[in-house]
Design a protein around this motif. Structure first.
Motif, PDB file in Angstrom:
ATOM      1  N   ARG A  80       3.321   5.639  -5.792  1.00  0.00           N
ATOM      2  CA  ARG A  80       3.126   5.633  -7.243  1.00  0.00           C
ATOM      3  C   ARG A  80       2.004   6.586  -7.645  1.00  0.00           C
ATOM      4  NH1 ARG A  80       4.321   0.700  -7.541  1.00  0.00           N
ATOM      5  NH2 ARG A  80       2.307  -0.119  -6.882  1.00  0.00           N
ATOM      6  N   GLU A  81       0.881   6.539  -6.918  1.00  0.00           N
ATOM      7  CA  GLU A  81      -0.247   7.420  -7.231  1.00  0.00           C
ATOM      8  C   GLU A  81       0.130   8.885  -7.025  1.00  0.00           C
ATOM      9  OE1 GLU A  81      -4.047   8.831  -8.331  1.00  0.00           O
ATOM     10  OE2 GLU A  81      -2.885   7.042  -8.823  1.00  0.00           O
ATOM     11  N   ASN A 133       2.146   9.953  -9.955  1.00  0.00           N
ATOM     12  CA  ASN A 133       1.262  10.132 -11.113  1.00  0.00           C
ATOM     13  C   ASN A 133       0.526  11.472 -11.037  1.00  0.00           C
ATOM     14  OD1 ASN A 133       1.966   7.654 -12.179  1.00  0.00           O
ATOM     15  ND2 ASN A 133       0.181   6.585 -11.325  1.00  0.00           N
ATOM     16  N   LEU A 134       0.016  11.796  -9.847  1.00  0.00           N
ATOM     17  CA  LEU A 134      -0.697  13.068  -9.665  1.00  0.00           C
ATOM     18  C   LEU A 134       0.234  14.255  -9.906  1.00  0.00           C
ATOM     19  CD1 LEU A 134      -2.870  12.233  -6.529  1.00  0.00           C
ATOM     20  CD2 LEU A 134      -3.697  12.661  -8.863  1.00  0.00           C
ATOM     21  N   CYS A 135       1.468  14.141  -9.423  1.00  0.00           N
ATOM     22  CA  CYS A 135       2.439  15.219  -9.634  1.00  0.00           C
ATOM     23  C   CYS A 135       2.709  15.432 -11.124  1.00  0.00           C
ATOM     24  CB  CYS A 135       3.755  14.909  -8.915  1.00  0.00           C
ATOM     25  SG  CYS A 135       3.657  15.099  -7.132  1.00  0.00           S
ATOM     26  N   LEU A 166       0.829  -1.210   0.000  1.00  0.00           N
ATOM     27  CA  LEU A 166       0.000   0.000   0.000  1.00  0.00           C
ATOM     28  C   LEU A 166       0.862   1.259   0.000  1.00  0.00           C
ATOM     29  CD1 LEU A 166      -2.826  -1.164   2.389  1.00  0.00           C
ATOM     30  CD2 LEU A 166      -3.110  -0.461   0.007  1.00  0.00           C
ATOM     31  N   ASN A 167       1.959   1.253   0.741  1.00  0.00           N
ATOM     32  CA  ASN A 167       2.878   2.391   0.719  1.00  0.00           C
ATOM     33  C   ASN A 167       3.421   2.620  -0.692  1.00  0.00           C
ATOM     34  OD1 ASN A 167       2.658   3.068   3.423  1.00  0.00           O
ATOM     35  ND2 ASN A 167       4.399   1.805   4.049  1.00  0.00           N
TER      36      ASN A 167
END
Length: 151
Positions: free
Chosen positions: A78-79, A82-84, A72-73
């Motif tokens: 990763r998410e 991706n947002l950045c 989960l970390n």
């Protein structure tokens, strides 16, 4: 020298007793759970006499090495990356706006400080520092360094 030697001996004994207490603590915890299970404890008090009262406490701990937590970390990281990447322009604009606000805040704080200072106030603060300095005095205390002696 007799008091200094005695305090050194006492502190050394305290350190040895701490080590001894830490060594038997796991067995004491097992004993405490046995008392709880036999319902002889009141409000988690597992021991009480003239010397001490011992209460069993359950502290919350987490396992950050757990495989599902580690995954989960990684997913969170990763998410976030991706947002950045996908919001890079908006993030850059928002950071620029934040920097502009910080500059405005710094200017306002400088003006605020200027309104709250005067040569007379600065002189009074200097006089107080001098007066306070004149009250300086030493207070004796002992620093005891215990050498752990193996029994």
């Amino acid at each position: 020298m007799e008091h200094l030697k005695r305090i050194a001996e006492i502190r050394n004994k305290i350190e040895r007793l701490k080590v001894e207490a830490e060594a038997i603590e796991p067995d004491a915890i097992l004993e405490a759970f046995e008392i709880i299970e036999s319902k002889k404890a009141r409000k988690n008090v597992v021991f009480n006499d003239d010397n001490a009262k011992i209460v069993i406490q359950l502290r919350t701990r987490y396992d950050n090495e757990n495989l599902s937590v580690v995954r989960l970390n990684e997913d969170i990281s990763r998410e976030y990356d991706n947002l950045c990447r996908s919001n890079a322009t908006a993030i850059q604009n928002s950071q620029a706006y934040i920097n502009d606000l910080k500059e405005m805040l710094a200017e306002a704080e400088t003006k605020h400080e200027a309104l709250l200072s005067s040569p007379y106030l600065e002189n009074l603060e200097k006089q107080r520092a001098i007066a306070l300095n004149k009250t300086e005095h030493k207070v004796p205390a002992l620093a005891v360094y215990v050498h752990y002696l193996k029994s």
